[in-house]
Design a protein around this motif. Sequence first.
Motif, PDB file in Angstrom:
ATOM      1  N   GLN A  25       1.062  -1.138  -0.140  1.00 60.54           N
ATOM      2  CA  GLN A  25       0.060  -0.016  -0.079  1.00 60.54           C
ATOM      3  C   GLN A  25       0.958   0.990  -0.066  1.00 60.54           C
ATOM      4  OE1 GLN A  25      -2.647  -0.278   3.283  1.00 60.54           O
ATOM      5  NE2 GLN A  25      -4.054  -1.710   2.451  1.00 60.54           N
ATOM      6  N   PRO A  26       0.341   2.300  -0.608  1.00 59.49           N
ATOM      7  CA  PRO A  26       1.261   3.671  -0.667  1.00 59.49           C
ATOM      8  C   PRO A  26       1.473   4.152   0.462  1.00 59.49           C
ATOM      9  CG  PRO A  26      -0.391   3.626  -2.567  1.00 59.49           C
ATOM     10  CD  PRO A  26      -0.634   2.444  -1.697  1.00 59.49           C
ATOM     11  N   GLN A  27       0.459   4.056   1.383  1.00 61.20           N
ATOM     12  CA  GLN A  27       0.795   4.601   2.604  1.00 61.20           C
ATOM     13  C   GLN A  27       1.581   3.583   3.542  1.00 61.20           C
ATOM     14  OE1 GLN A  27      -2.965   5.470   4.800  1.00 61.20           O
ATOM     15  NE2 GLN A  27      -2.284   5.143   6.801  1.00 61.20           N
ATOM     16  N   THR A  28       1.704   2.557   3.590  1.00 63.50           N
ATOM     17  CA  THR A  28       2.650   1.739   4.061  1.00 63.50           C
ATOM     18  C   THR A  28       4.161   2.218   3.625  1.00 63.50           C
ATOM     19  OG1 THR A  28       1.202  -0.031   4.229  1.00 63.50           O
ATOM     20  CG2 THR A  28       3.486  -0.433   4.821  1.00 63.50           C
ATOM     21  N   ILE A  29       4.247   2.223   2.336  1.00 61.10           N
ATOM     22  CA  ILE A  29       5.394   2.731   1.607  1.00 61.10           C
ATOM     23  C   ILE A  29       6.055   3.920   2.136  1.00 61.10           C
ATOM     24  CG2 ILE A  29       6.842   3.143  -0.566  1.00 61.10           C
ATOM     25  CD1 ILE A  29       4.959   1.335  -1.776  1.00 61.10           C
TER      26      ILE A  29
END
Length: 233
Positions: A25-29
């Motif tokens: 997920q972009p948020q995790t990255i």
Amino acid sequence: LEQQQRAAALGRTGSTIDPITFAKQPQTILRVLSWIFSLVVFASIVNEGYVNMGSERLHCVFNKNADACNYGVFVGLVGLLACSFFFLLDYKFSSISSVKDRKKAVMLEIGFSGFWAFLYFVSFCFLANQWSRTEADELPLNQGADAARAAIAFSFFSIITWAGLTVRAVQKYLLGTDMTLFTTEHLDGAAPTQPYPSNSPGGTTTTTETAETYQNPPFTENNAAPTYQVPIY
């Protein structure tokens, strides 16, 4: 499609998230990058941000301004801890059953991420300003120069990642707040009442059969939604 987007952004109550999907997920990255950048800012100043200039007293490499080093250490350390906290919160978010708690978690993330992006902007400007005023003779053998540049550079990178986290949190909040999401009926776990069909002016009875299935919005509790038909008269 809309329901899938909401589920991907917020997760469903009581669901178990796949670790691989979560990691992509972009948020995790962005969260992981923010953690790394905060670690670099913190470690650079703590390890090499103070130099000994012919005496036992250590001086900050940023124009001998101890406030600059202290501020960089503070922003980096708190950012590091906050990233760890919000990383766990992201992973456990789908298991939060309370509507109010889910909403508060997202609002907390929006407020903190936006505020920390601002603090990193201040850190970048402050450290860059003090570094530009540092004379070459104040750093024998160029001690601490690389650490100072690293702290400045990764403070700038942190502005981008924390701003990105703020945007992602706002998007998450907006996906979970449509017109029907925070009504009293939904917060109480009750489905909206379906009105009975009315009679036509000509005296004939209009019969209507409606079958409506209610799905779980992102911020609502995981209650079984009724499917029923209106009685025919």
